[in-house]
Design a protein around this motif. Structure first.
Motif, mmCIF file in Angstrom:
data_model
loop_
_atom_site.group_PDB
_atom_site.id
_atom_site.type_symbol
_atom_site.label_atom_id
_atom_site.label_comp_id
_atom_site.label_asym_id
_atom_site.label_seq_id
_atom_site.Cartn_x
_atom_site.Cartn_y
_atom_site.Cartn_z
ATOM 1 N N THR A 198 0.836 -1.204 0.000
ATOM 2 C CA THR A 198 0.000 0.000 0.000
ATOM 3 C C THR A 198 0.869 1.252 0.000
ATOM 4 O O THR A 198 0.565 2.219 -0.713
ATOM 5 C CB THR A 198 -0.956 -0.006 1.203
ATOM 6 N N CYS A 199 1.960 1.243 0.755
ATOM 7 C CA CYS A 199 2.866 2.393 0.771
ATOM 8 C C CYS A 199 3.541 2.570 -0.594
ATOM 9 O O CYS A 199 3.617 3.693 -1.111
ATOM 10 C CB CYS A 199 3.916 2.252 1.872
ATOM 11 N N ARG A 200 4.015 1.496 -1.175
ATOM 12 C CA ARG A 200 4.650 1.593 -2.496
ATOM 13 C C ARG A 200 3.678 2.169 -3.523
ATOM 14 O O ARG A 200 4.019 3.068 -4.278
ATOM 15 C CB ARG A 200 5.163 0.236 -2.962
ATOM 16 N N SER A 201 2.456 1.645 -3.550
ATOM 17 C CA SER A 201 1.488 2.153 -4.526
ATOM 18 C C SER A 201 1.056 3.571 -4.177
ATOM 19 O O SER A 201 0.854 4.392 -5.076
ATOM 20 C CB SER A 201 0.291 1.214 -4.656
ATOM 21 N N GLY A 202 0.944 3.899 -2.884
ATOM 22 C CA GLY A 202 0.583 5.257 -2.474
ATOM 23 C C GLY A 202 1.606 6.290 -2.917
ATOM 24 O O GLY A 202 1.247 7.396 -3.332
ATOM 25 N N VAL A 203 2.885 5.930 -2.851
ATOM 26 C CA VAL A 203 3.943 6.829 -3.321
ATOM 27 C C VAL A 203 3.838 6.978 -4.838
ATOM 28 O O VAL A 203 3.883 8.094 -5.372
ATOM 29 C CB VAL A 203 5.339 6.326 -2.893
ATOM 30 N N GLU A 204 3.677 5.861 -5.543
ATOM 31 C CA GLU A 204 3.568 5.902 -7.009
ATOM 32 C C GLU A 204 2.344 6.702 -7.456
ATOM 33 O O GLU A 204 2.409 7.439 -8.440
ATOM 34 C CB GLU A 204 3.489 4.483 -7.580
ATOM 35 N N GLU A 205 1.231 6.576 -6.728
ATOM 36 C CA GLU A 205 -0.003 7.272 -7.090
ATOM 37 C C GLU A 205 -0.021 8.722 -6.628
ATOM 38 O O GLU A 205 -0.898 9.485 -7.030
ATOM 39 C CB GLU A 205 -1.208 6.520 -6.514
ATOM 40 N N GLY A 206 0.910 9.096 -5.733
ATOM 41 C CA GLY A 206 1.032 10.484 -5.315
ATOM 42 C C GLY A 206 0.226 10.896 -4.101
ATOM 43 O O GLY A 206 0.224 12.063 -3.735
ATOM 44 N N TRP A 207 -0.448 9.961 -3.436
ATOM 45 C CA TRP A 207 -1.179 10.347 -2.228
ATOM 46 C C TRP A 207 -0.354 10.119 -0.960
ATOM 47 O O TRP A 207 -0.779 10.480 0.135
ATOM 48 C CB TRP A 207 -2.553 9.675 -2.143
ATOM 49 N N MET A 208 0.848 9.599 -1.117
ATOM 50 C CA MET A 208 1.834 9.518 -0.043
ATOM 51 C C MET A 208 3.094 10.222 -0.518
ATOM 52 O O MET A 208 3.397 10.211 -1.710
ATOM 53 C CB MET A 208 2.193 8.068 0.300
ATOM 54 N N CYS A 209 3.820 10.802 0.435
ATOM 55 C CA CYS A 209 5.109 11.459 0.148
ATOM 56 C C CYS A 209 4.952 12.551 -0.906
ATOM 57 O O CYS A 209 5.760 12.667 -1.823
ATOM 58 C CB CYS A 209 6.161 10.436 -0.282
ATOM 59 N N GLN A 210 3.930 13.387 -0.744
ATOM 60 C CA GLN A 210 3.661 14.411 -1.741
ATOM 61 C C GLN A 210 4.514 15.671 -1.584
ATOM 62 O O GLN A 210 4.461 16.551 -2.431
ATOM 63 C CB GLN A 210 2.169 14.767 -1.764
ATOM 64 N N TYR B 115 -2.120 7.729 17.552
ATOM 65 C CA TYR B 115 -0.952 7.780 16.668
ATOM 66 C C TYR B 115 -1.269 8.531 15.382
ATOM 67 O O TYR B 115 -2.383 8.461 14.861
ATOM 68 C CB TYR B 115 -0.481 6.367 16.292
ATOM 69 N N SER B 116 -0.247 9.224 14.878
ATOM 70 C CA SER B 116 -0.282 9.748 13.516
ATOM 71 C C SER B 116 0.560 8.809 12.658
ATOM 72 O O SER B 116 1.327 7.996 13.184
ATOM 73 C CB SER B 116 0.297 11.165 13.449
ATOM 74 N N VAL B 117 0.408 8.930 11.341
ATOM 75 C CA VAL B 117 1.167 8.100 10.413
ATOM 76 C C VAL B 117 1.811 9.008 9.369
ATOM 77 O O VAL B 117 1.119 9.751 8.673
ATOM 78 C CB VAL B 117 0.271 7.066 9.701
ATOM 79 N N ASP B 118 3.130 8.950 9.295
ATOM 80 C CA ASP B 118 3.898 9.663 8.274
ATOM 81 C C ASP B 118 4.657 8.622 7.472
ATOM 82 O O ASP B 118 5.039 7.582 8.003
ATOM 83 C CB ASP B 118 4.919 10.609 8.918
ATOM 84 N N VAL B 119 4.913 8.918 6.199
ATOM 85 C CA VAL B 119 5.735 8.051 5.363
ATOM 86 C C VAL B 119 6.768 8.923 4.673
ATOM 87 O O VAL B 119 6.451 10.019 4.187
ATOM 88 C CB VAL B 119 4.891 7.279 4.323
ATOM 89 N N VAL B 120 8.028 8.455 4.672
ATOM 90 C CA VAL B 120 9.109 9.150 3.974
ATOM 91 C C VAL B 120 9.743 8.208 2.955
ATOM 92 O O VAL B 120 9.691 6.993 3.096
ATOM 93 C CB VAL B 120 10.195 9.697 4.935
ATOM 94 N N TYR C 1 8.225 13.211 1.629
ATOM 95 C CA TYR C 1 7.566 12.922 2.904
ATOM 96 C C TYR C 1 6.112 13.375 2.886
ATOM 97 O O TYR C 1 5.693 14.115 1.985
ATOM 98 C CB TYR C 1 8.310 13.601 4.054
ATOM 99 N N GLY C 2 5.387 12.968 3.896
ATOM 100 C CA GLY C 2 4.024 13.445 4.081
ATOM 101 C C GLY C 2 3.348 12.746 5.245
ATOM 102 O O GLY C 2 3.608 11.584 5.517
ATOM 103 N N ARG C 3 2.480 13.506 5.921
ATOM 104 C CA ARG C 3 1.642 12.924 6.978
ATOM 105 C C ARG C 3 0.416 12.349 6.290
ATOM 106 O O ARG C 3 -0.339 13.062 5.653
ATOM 107 C CB ARG C 3 1.257 13.975 8.013
ATOM 108 N N VAL C 4 0.236 11.054 6.409
ATOM 109 C CA VAL C 4 -0.862 10.370 5.742
ATOM 110 C C VAL C 4 -2.119 10.406 6.616
ATOM 111 O O VAL C 4 -3.229 10.580 6.124
ATOM 112 C CB VAL C 4 -0.484 8.910 5.407
ATOM 113 N N ILE C 5 -1.930 10.251 7.930
ATOM 114 C CA ILE C 5 -3.053 10.231 8.868
ATOM 115 C C ILE C 5 -2.677 11.061 10.083
ATOM 116 O O ILE C 5 -1.626 10.846 10.701
ATOM 117 C CB ILE C 5 -3.397 8.785 9.298
ATOM 118 N N LYS C 6 -3.541 12.004 10.433
ATOM 119 C CA LYS C 6 -3.332 12.808 11.643
ATOM 120 C C LYS C 6 -3.623 11.941 12.863
ATOM 121 O O LYS C 6 -4.286 10.908 12.759
ATOM 122 C CB LYS C 6 -4.262 14.023 11.619
#
Length: 156
Positions: free
Chosen positions: A48-60, A81-86, A68-73
């Motif tokens: 999901t993280c790999r596809s999220g980065v490729e699709e642009g809704w993660m690490c924007q 917890y919050s969720v960030d992906v770099v 980087y980007g905060r995916v969930i506050k």
């Protein structure tokens, strides 16, 4: 269901397991046993993280070579917890402190990539710890679970 809702459901399995446990090396061992990197639950998060980065809704966002980007506050549904992906490739990110600790899921894109010297899997930093997050030997995605979303960028 949106991609973020699906992703939040995957992360909720992890945060439900963590609950109110202390962020320490014992938790790191438990996470690596309960959600092994090559296991089904962890690999669903990775994909999901790999596809999220490729699709642009993660690490924007990008700065200093780090995407980087905060995916969930922070949310009650995820036990605060919050969720960030770099997305990092052979570099050190900005030095920061974890007031309440940090739980990382290291997801190597390059097979030999390491995050803070660790291969794919879970890494836990306790409260009041600090570091310059560093990826060596290639590219890796790193998911950060931050209690209450707290992080303090510092000068070293």
């Amino acid at each position: 269901m949106s991609n973020i809702e699906t992703f939040q459901g995957l992360i909720r399995q992890v945060t439900d397991f963590i609950g109110s446990q202390s962020l320490d090396k014992a938790l790191q061992e438990k996470l690596n046993q309960q959600f092994p990197y090559n296991g089904e639950a962890c690999q669903r998060i990775v994909e999901t993280c790999r596809s999220g980065v490729e699709e642009g809704w993660m690490c924007q966002y990008e700065g200093g070579g780090v995407r980087y980007g905060r995916v969930i506050k922070p949310s009650a549904e995820l036990h605060g917890y919050s969720v960030d992906v770099v997305d990092m490739n052979d570099l050190a990110g900005p030095h920061h402190r974890h007031p309440n600790g940090e739980i990382d899921l290291i997801m190597p894109i390059s097979p030999e990539a390491r995050f803070d010297g660790q291969p794919g899997g879970w890494l836990v930093y306790g409260p009041d710890s600090a570091h310059s997050p560093t990826v060596t030997q290639g590219r890796a995605l790193v998911l950060y679970l931050l209690p209450e979303g707290k992080i303090e960028f510092t000068r070293q």
